[in-house]
Design a protein around this motif. Structure first.
Motif, PDB file in Angstrom:
ATOM      1  N   ARG A 184       1.745   6.092  -2.213  1.00 14.53           N
ATOM      2  CA  ARG A 184       1.381   7.029  -3.273  1.00 14.53           C
ATOM      3  C   ARG A 184       0.448   6.359  -4.269  1.00 14.53           C
ATOM      4  O   ARG A 184       0.631   5.184  -4.609  1.00 14.53           O
ATOM      5  CB  ARG A 184       2.640   7.496  -4.013  1.00 14.53           C
ATOM      6  N   PRO A 185      -0.564   7.107  -4.769  1.00 18.86           N
ATOM      7  CA  PRO A 185      -1.466   6.512  -5.771  1.00 18.86           C
ATOM      8  C   PRO A 185      -0.719   6.035  -7.015  1.00 18.86           C
ATOM      9  O   PRO A 185      -1.123   5.067  -7.648  1.00 18.86           O
ATOM     10  CB  PRO A 185      -2.422   7.664  -6.109  1.00 18.86           C
ATOM     11  N   ASP A 186       0.376   6.721  -7.366  1.00 20.02           N
ATOM     12  CA  ASP A 186       1.140   6.360  -8.558  1.00 20.02           C
ATOM     13  C   ASP A 186       2.401   5.576  -8.220  1.00 20.02           C
ATOM     14  O   ASP A 186       3.352   5.556  -8.998  1.00 20.02           O
ATOM     15  CB  ASP A 186       1.522   7.623  -9.332  1.00 20.02           C
ATOM     16  N   ALA A 187       2.393   4.921  -7.066  1.00 21.57           N
ATOM     17  CA  ALA A 187       3.595   4.193  -6.629  1.00 21.57           C
ATOM     18  C   ALA A 187       3.964   3.116  -7.642  1.00 21.57           C
ATOM     19  O   ALA A 187       3.108   2.348  -8.093  1.00 21.57           O
ATOM     20  CB  ALA A 187       3.354   3.563  -5.266  1.00 21.57           C
ATOM     21  N   PRO A 188       5.235   3.049  -8.028  1.00 24.50           N
ATOM     22  CA  PRO A 188       5.645   2.035  -8.996  1.00 24.50           C
ATOM     23  C   PRO A 188       5.689   0.646  -8.366  1.00 24.50           C
ATOM     24  O   PRO A 188       5.664   0.506  -7.147  1.00 24.50           O
ATOM     25  CB  PRO A 188       7.060   2.494  -9.397  1.00 24.50           C
ATOM     26  N   ASP A 189       5.735  -0.368  -9.202  1.00 20.00           N
ATOM     27  CA  ASP A 189       5.845  -1.751  -8.753  1.00 20.00           C
ATOM     28  C   ASP A 189       7.207  -1.944  -8.095  1.00 20.00           C
ATOM     29  O   ASP A 189       8.252  -1.777  -8.740  1.00 20.00           O
ATOM     30  CB  ASP A 189       5.682  -2.684  -9.958  1.00 20.00           C
ATOM     31  N   THR A 190       7.219  -2.289  -6.793  1.00 20.59           N
ATOM     32  CA  THR A 190       8.503  -2.387  -6.084  1.00 20.59           C
ATOM     33  C   THR A 190       9.369  -3.526  -6.612  1.00 20.59           C
ATOM     34  O   THR A 190      10.597  -3.446  -6.546  1.00 20.59           O
ATOM     35  CB  THR A 190       8.291  -2.563  -4.568  1.00 20.59           C
ATOM     36  N   ALA A 191       8.756  -4.578  -7.131  1.00 16.81           N
ATOM     37  CA  ALA A 191       9.558  -5.667  -7.700  1.00 16.81           C
ATOM     38  C   ALA A 191      10.320  -5.181  -8.932  1.00 16.81           C
ATOM     39  O   ALA A 191      11.486  -5.531  -9.137  1.00 16.81           O
ATOM     40  CB  ALA A 191       8.664  -6.856  -8.055  1.00 16.81           C
ATOM     41  N   GLU A 192       9.655  -4.350  -9.759  1.00 18.48           N
ATOM     42  CA  GLU A 192      10.328  -3.799 -10.936  1.00 18.48           C
ATOM     43  C   GLU A 192      11.438  -2.831 -10.529  1.00 18.48           C
ATOM     44  O   GLU A 192      12.516  -2.820 -11.128  1.00 18.48           O
ATOM     45  CB  GLU A 192       9.312  -3.086 -11.827  1.00 18.48           C
ATOM     46  N   VAL A 193      11.151  -2.021  -9.512  1.00 18.48           N
ATOM     47  CA  VAL A 193      12.161  -1.074  -9.024  1.00 18.48           C
ATOM     48  C   VAL A 193      13.361  -1.832  -8.466  1.00 18.48           C
ATOM     49  O   VAL A 193      14.521  -1.473  -8.711  1.00 18.48           O
ATOM     50  CB  VAL A 193      11.565  -0.143  -7.953  1.00 18.48           C
ATOM     51  N   LEU A 194      13.087  -2.903  -7.710  1.00 14.83           N
ATOM     52  CA  LEU A 194      14.166  -3.714  -7.156  1.00 14.83           C
ATOM     53  C   LEU A 194      15.044  -4.273  -8.263  1.00 14.83           C
ATOM     54  O   LEU A 194      16.283  -4.216  -8.187  1.00 14.83           O
ATOM     55  CB  LEU A 194      13.585  -4.841  -6.311  1.00 14.83           C
ATOM     56  N   ALA A 195      14.427  -4.807  -9.315  1.00 13.58           N
ATOM     57  CA  ALA A 195      15.197  -5.372 -10.424  1.00 13.58           C
ATOM     58  C   ALA A 195      16.043  -4.301 -11.106  1.00 13.58           C
ATOM     59  O   ALA A 195      17.211  -4.559 -11.475  1.00 13.58           O
ATOM     60  CB  ALA A 195      14.253  -6.023 -11.430  1.00 13.58           C
TER      61      ALA A 195
END
Length: 412
Positions: A184-195
């Motif tokens: 997705r163009p607005d995909a969030p940072d997966t590292a932040e989501v993981l945390a």
């Protein structure tokens, strides 16, 4: 066959045509170099026989901390879109004795009995969702992915974990989505989501330590290995993340793809309704032809591996497992391998993995699907798509295979 010097095939992160890409990758050979999002190079394996071989080869590891030089040297930053897929420490990413220890602990908690005990709740949740759909005014277009395929698995997995709070369920769902829909163009940072997800689940673990219940979280906390050692805190949290990612999004896609396949193949739906083929056949053929996971990152070569025909997979190289391509392998299923056919004699697939890393949640996913699908088609015999099949948009992901929405009319 492809060779290391060839220009790598660039994977589309948005997954606009996962099956077309699978055919292209297959045409380049059983294993070929590809470029993943973020410019990371890997070997894509699409041949089912070779995938089976590598999935049982002790020279192939899931542990980036041990066997991916770029990760060990710190060359992979948290901004990399697939960071969360490699950073977690659970049985899916473990190797050798560590994997056997973790899988043994998880197996002792996630038992056949625990899965079977979920059947009444699965059936009850299914009935509640169908009752809600029955209240929709006639002629109203309904997104069946959002209203049926999605809520069933998330409610089941949250009940399995012992999560009762609705806000926590929504947070868990949001994080799970973010791991898969990286195109997705607005995909969030997966590292932040993981945390964020790890913080939510640490809170759940703390709650269950103080107030244990008859749920998987409490069982994992109580689990002990042969030396009477428990799962460490980070292992507990990342194991719950594994159950969430492997047991939720994949089941959503399985239901989504099965419903879509039956609605676009009315003759085969008629065979199922007549009893000439079973709902198990529907599930297995969906897993084969429209597997929930198109491509799964990553494994790593522990040492140089001779793949035959003069091709060597060098030590330390990442491996992308193309499960969707393997399910449609013409060497296994013939030239019509891409067709959905519930009468197909062999429905061999690798949708649940293979060997020591085969998904422990496979029986639960199958139970959910074989409960939810017949209940849906029995309740709404006139169910049909609200538009042309070609209007359905794929998920923005090269990992997850499903639709952004599944608009239907519940009655003719």
């Amino acid at each position: 066959m492809d060779h290391a010097g060839a220009r790598p095939f660039v994977i589309d992160p948005a997954g606009r045509d996962v099956h077309g890409e699978a055919e292209h990758i297959r045409a380049l050979g059983p294993a070929t170099r590809v470029e993943l999002p973020g410019g990371v190079l890997a070997w894509a394996v699409s041949d089912q026989a070779l995938l089976r071989r590598l999935l049982t080869d002790p020279r192939v590891s899931k542990d980036a901390y041990l066997h991916w030089p770029a990760w060990i040297k710190g060359e992979i930053s948290p901004e990399w879109p697939l960071f969360a897929w490699v950073a977690v420490r659970n049985m899916l990413t473990a190797y050798g004795p560590d994997h056997r220890r973790l899988r043994g602990l998880v197996s002792s908690a996630f038992t056949v009995r625990r899965t079977a005990a979920l059947r009444p709740r699965i059936e009850a949740i299914t009935a509640e969702l169908l009752d809600e759909l029955a209240e929709v005014p006639p002629g109203t277009v309904v997104d069946l992915r959002e209203r049926y395929a999605y809520p069933l698995p998330i409610r089941v997995i949250c009940e399995l974990f012992g999560v009762g709070d609705e806000a926590t369920r929504e947070e868990v769902r949001h994080c799970a989505d973010s791991f898969f829909q990286i195109g997705r163009p607005d995909a969030p940072d997966t590292a932040e989501v993981l945390a964020r997800l790890q913080a939510v689940l640490r809170g759940l673990v703390a709650e269950k330590r103080a107030n244990p219940g008859d749920d998987l979280s409490s069982a994992l906390i109580a689990a002990r290995d042969e030396e009477n050692a428990p799962l460490e805190e980070h292992e507990l949290v990342d194991t719950l993340i594994l159950f969430l990612s492997a047991g939720h999004e994949t089941t959503v896609n399985l239901l989504d793809n099965a419903i879509c396949a039956l609605l676009t193949h009315p003759g085969q739906l008629a065979l199922v309704r007549s009893g000439r083929v079973s709902w198990d056949d529907v599930v297995e053929e969906t897993l084969r032809s429209q597997g929930p996971i198109a491509n799964l990152p990553l494994r790593f070569a522990v040492e140089d591996i001779d793949l035959g025909d003069g091709l060597v997979l060098p030590a330390g190289e990442p491996i992308l497992h193309c499960y969707g391509a393997a399910g449609r392998d013409p060497l296994v299923h013939g030239q019509d391998a891409g067709a959905f056919d519930v009468t197909r004699a062999s429905k061999e697939h690798l949708a649940f993995g293979y060997g020591v890393h085969r998904c422990l949640g496979a029986p639960l996913a199958t139970l959910e699907a074989t409960s939810a699908l017949p209940a849906l088609f029995d309740r709404f015999p006139g169910l049909r798509l609200a538009g042309a099949p070609g209007e359905l948009l794929p998920l923005e992901s090269f990992i997850s295979n499903g639709h952004r929405a599944l608009p239907v009319l519940l009655s003719a």
